[in-house]
Design a protein around this motif. Sequence first.
Motif, mmCIF file in Angstrom:
data_model
loop_
_atom_site.group_PDB
_atom_site.id
_atom_site.type_symbol
_atom_site.label_atom_id
_atom_site.label_comp_id
_atom_site.label_asym_id
_atom_site.label_seq_id
_atom_site.Cartn_x
_atom_site.Cartn_y
_atom_site.Cartn_z
ATOM 1 N N ILE A 1 -2.186 50.738 69.448
ATOM 2 C CA ILE A 1 -3.030 50.925 68.258
ATOM 3 C C ILE A 1 -2.210 51.544 67.135
ATOM 4 C CG2 ILE A 1 -4.973 52.281 67.327
ATOM 5 C CD1 ILE A 1 -6.295 51.977 70.113
ATOM 6 N N ALA A 2 -1.469 52.618 67.493
ATOM 7 C CA ALA A 2 -0.675 53.320 66.481
ATOM 8 C C ALA A 2 0.293 52.358 65.810
ATOM 9 C CB ALA A 2 0.064 54.472 67.130
ATOM 10 N N HIS A 3 0.953 51.607 66.643
ATOM 11 C CA HIS A 3 1.953 50.702 66.061
ATOM 12 C C HIS A 3 1.311 49.620 65.228
ATOM 13 C CE1 HIS A 3 5.162 52.153 69.143
ATOM 14 N NE2 HIS A 3 4.953 52.992 68.131
ATOM 15 N N ASN A 4 0.124 49.140 65.726
ATOM 16 C CA ASN A 4 -0.579 48.121 64.932
ATOM 17 C C ASN A 4 -0.996 48.659 63.573
ATOM 18 O OD1 ASN A 4 -0.370 46.014 66.738
ATOM 19 N ND2 ASN A 4 -2.218 46.624 67.865
ATOM 20 N N LEU A 5 -1.308 49.942 63.567
ATOM 21 C CA LEU A 5 -1.696 50.550 62.281
ATOM 22 C C LEU A 5 -0.472 51.044 61.511
ATOM 23 C CD1 LEU A 5 -4.773 52.670 63.501
ATOM 24 C CD2 LEU A 5 -4.843 50.659 62.027
ATOM 25 N N ARG A 6 0.662 50.787 62.033
ATOM 26 C CA ARG A 6 1.960 51.182 61.456
ATOM 27 C C ARG A 6 2.073 52.704 61.330
ATOM 28 N NH1 ARG A 6 3.694 46.366 60.554
ATOM 29 N NH2 ARG A 6 2.431 44.779 59.528
ATOM 30 N N ILE A 7 1.686 53.301 62.401
ATOM 31 C CA ILE A 7 1.883 54.756 62.436
ATOM 32 C C ILE A 7 2.549 55.117 63.762
ATOM 33 C CG2 ILE A 7 0.010 55.383 60.868
ATOM 34 C CD1 ILE A 7 -1.791 55.906 63.162
ATOM 35 N N ALA A 8 3.104 56.340 63.824
ATOM 36 C CA ALA A 8 3.864 56.728 65.016
ATOM 37 C C ALA A 8 2.949 57.228 66.124
ATOM 38 C CB ALA A 8 4.862 57.821 64.646
ATOM 39 N N ALA A 9 3.412 57.088 67.378
ATOM 40 C CA ALA A 9 2.680 57.623 68.529
ATOM 41 C C ALA A 9 3.502 58.765 69.116
ATOM 42 C CB ALA A 9 2.478 56.530 69.566
ATOM 43 N N VAL A 10 2.861 59.909 69.264
ATOM 44 C CA VAL A 10 3.554 61.096 69.778
ATOM 45 C C VAL A 10 2.849 61.537 71.060
ATOM 46 C CG1 VAL A 10 4.333 63.449 69.259
ATOM 47 C CG2 VAL A 10 4.022 61.809 67.394
ATOM 48 N N ALA A 11 3.616 61.742 72.126
ATOM 49 C CA ALA A 11 3.004 62.156 73.402
ATOM 50 C C ALA A 11 3.071 63.674 73.530
ATOM 51 C CB ALA A 11 3.736 61.490 74.544
ATOM 52 N N GLU A 12 1.940 64.258 74.015
ATOM 53 C CA GLU A 12 1.880 65.722 74.199
ATOM 54 C C GLU A 12 1.891 66.032 75.694
ATOM 55 O OE1 GLU A 12 -0.696 68.124 71.125
ATOM 56 O OE2 GLU A 12 -1.910 66.557 72.050
ATOM 57 N N GLY A 13 2.404 67.187 76.032
ATOM 58 C CA GLY A 13 2.295 67.698 77.411
ATOM 59 C C GLY A 13 3.157 66.962 78.418
ATOM 60 N N VAL A 14 4.307 66.527 77.963
ATOM 61 C CA VAL A 14 5.204 65.813 78.893
ATOM 62 C C VAL A 14 5.914 66.857 79.755
ATOM 63 C CG1 VAL A 14 7.157 64.220 79.076
ATOM 64 C CG2 VAL A 14 5.485 63.957 77.216
ATOM 65 N N GLU A 15 5.672 66.740 81.073
ATOM 66 C CA GLU A 15 6.215 67.777 81.954
ATOM 67 C C GLU A 15 7.253 67.225 82.937
ATOM 68 O OE1 GLU A 15 2.787 69.610 83.776
ATOM 69 O OE2 GLU A 15 2.248 70.688 81.943
ATOM 70 N N THR A 16 7.214 65.883 83.110
ATOM 71 C CA THR A 16 8.115 65.333 84.157
ATOM 72 C C THR A 16 8.961 64.184 83.618
ATOM 73 O OG1 THR A 16 6.478 63.730 84.885
ATOM 74 C CG2 THR A 16 6.424 65.912 85.940
#
Length: 813
Positions: free
Chosen positions: A762-777
């Motif tokens: 969705i983010a990319h389709n809307l031409r915006i960035a996707a940021v992931a939170e809480g990456v632990e592994t």
Amino acid sequence: MPVDLSQVLIVEDDTAHIEAIARAFARISPDTRILRAGSLAEYRQAIALDSPDIVLMDLNLPDGRATEALSNGRVDQPFPVMIMTAHGDETRAVEAMKAGAIDYLVKSPETFATMPQTTARALREWRLRRDRERMEVELRDTSERLTAVMDSIPSLIYVADPETFEILFINAYGRAIWGDITGQTCWQSLQTNQTGPCPFCTNDQLLPRSEKPGQNVVWEFQNTRDGRWYECRDQAIRWSDGRWVRMEIATDITERKLAEEELRKLSLAVEQSPAAVLITDPAGTVEYVNPKFTRVTGYTLEEAQARTPSLLKSEGMSEEAYRDLLDRLTSGEEWHGEIRSRRKNGSRFWELASISPVLGADGAITHFVAVKEDISDRKDYEAQLEYLSTHDELTGLANRALLSDRLEQSIHYAQRSERQVAVLLLDLDRFKFINDSLGHDFGDRLLCEVARRLAESVREADTVARLGGDEFVLLLTELAGTKDAGLVANKILRQLAEPYRLDGREITLTASLGISLYPRDGLDVATLIRNADTAMYQSKRESSTFSYYATEMNQKVLATLELEGGLRNALERREFCLHYQPQVDLASGRVIGCEALLRWLHPQKGMISPDDFIPLAEETGLITPIGAWVLDEACRQAIAWQKAGLPELRMAVNLSARQFRKGDLPQQVRKTLYQTGLAADRLELELTESMVMDDPVGAKQTMQGLKDLGISLSLDDFGTGYSSLNYLRRFPVDSLKIDRSFIRDVVIDPSGASVVNSIVDIAHNLRIAAVAEGVETREQLDFLVGCGCDSYQGFFFSKPIPADDFTRLLRGE
Ligand SMILES: Nc1nc2c(ncn2[C@@H]2O[C@H](COP(=O)(O)O[C@H]3[C@@H](O)[C@H](n4cnc5c(=O)[nH]c(N)nc54)O[C@@H]3COP(=O)(O)O)[C@@H](O)[C@H]2O)c(=O)[nH]1
């Protein structure tokens, strides 16, 4: 011979003379008894034994002169003495007359021959004179007595001749006032001493000259000398000389006049009194009402007379008060009080009445006087004040004071009836937002509609109150069971949830409601309201519809209150600091930015998580100054790192809902950027979906304002809220932050992985960035790389750390 001459005493030492006289009597007056005495001594014996009509006495007697036997002119002498003298002795005879003899005779045969006639004539004259003298004495006595009586009368009495106007007599009382005016004429004296016309001189009609007795005239005059008033009664009397004169008896009526004047003034005052006056006899029968009474009640004097005050059909007085009124009045005391009465036309009005008994000289009640004032206006005003002091002006519901009063009464009643009382405290959700955005006028009308629905939802005996703002309380009395309060709460919430149509808008409202119950949750007004409030907050926090109060809530509330107190001082005491969590580019592995995260180092409790105080700061409004501080601090740190020559980073700062809704956010951000010197493209603000969706139109406007400054916007916790693609499309956001709950599941749950994949797409389709939170592994990281996510943050790379640690991290130390 008309004179009764029964005994004549002849005192003479010459018997020849005696016999000559005796013969004359025998001839002329044979019935006359002749007594004889030859000396003064015999004379004294003779008058001791007999009482002669007259004595004929020789001037010179063997034992003394006749003058010795005379009474020296005494009036009480019982008989006259006629002196007989020899020729040439006249001078002595005159002396004898001065000593009391009535006459003298010169002895001669002729004198002796006519002695009976002479004696009879002398006796007649003597008797006449004696009678006259006696009468005169009597008259004098009578006159003196009369004068004494006249003088003792405490009235002014004078006698005047109506023909000559002469004052013939004035008594002592009059003399004391006017002096002795006897002999003066009316115009000389009376006119200067009296006010008004003199009845003698000027008013012939009042006093006709030919007066007859019994025609009395009465008039009043004022004495010019001392100003006192007299009532004068005129009477015709026969004067001593037989003529008709006028006797005037003037009685001092000054006191009566003054009393009359007082009475006149009083009755004038009563007549013109601005208060209504009603007078009854002791039995309560109306005798008098004044014009004001008529104006107020509509009853005229004639209509009120002979009736009782009950014609006003007064009410508003308890049996007890009425008894008190009667007791007071009959025991001679006054009564004051307020009575509600009815006018002749049927309308009601309030009177302030003072009723007093009037006592006669003997102390018995003769009348009752009621003085009344129409106090209807004051009563209306008081009722209005009473209403205003007990009701909420906007909605007309009970206010806090009336609620407390009613709750107290309900508690008393419930104590006896062993029933329960419920206090339902209700707070509208998001009302402030509606009020701020749609205007206070709209907000007011909405509150009125809420009030109406609440009032309709409960029974007549229950009380609905507004405590202020959007806070309402319902007091339910006579509850049989605890559950009943919940049933009513549900009903109320259902009613309130119905759409409101105002000004062509349709809006919906929800409310949070807390319930406390008497006696379970409190025994007094304050505790019950406080605990209902606590329960309401619990509902609000838990987004549940309503909550019953539970004791633990109080502890929570206390803890919250304590926290709030600390929070208010934390800024000032510099207890806040920021930790920074790096954001890493997935493609290059480089740190491209960081998220500033607030920390509160509490002096006693140590580090407090933002999760524990941000909602409270939001609720209390403290988030506004705290948020401003965070923005300022984060920008300064970014500049500090720039100045330290570290790689350029983008600083992400979290915004709270309240900060975002506050209309001046773009201005505030611009000011901070200007003050700190940070370039706009180095700043990113993180919003949440819920902030935006509450008011999409306003949110878009604010976001655009921020974008126009040149800063970036990211949607935090994406996927947990509405995730409306329609709106997302229209909002000027630069990145979506995928909530860490999805990241946690990516390697263990395929559906979690699909969600993350979809969000990235969705983010990319809307031409915006996707940021992931809480990456632990590492696995999570690999997955994100695989699905094309742009960047991430999480414990895998670094926890949020203090600025110094972050500096070292950037330097690769
Ligand atoms: N309005 C403001 N909100 C703020 C501010 N500072 C923080 N917050 C919000 O408080 C919530 C809790 O924040 P915090 O305890 O700081 O938690 C953050 C991170 O520590 C945590 N995180 C990051 N990586 C991981 C991870 O790998 N595992 C894990 N269990 N947690 C991790 O996530 C929080 C950051 O989340 P987010 O903001 O959604 O990016 C939190 O909601 C903050 O937003 C403030 O200044 N203003």
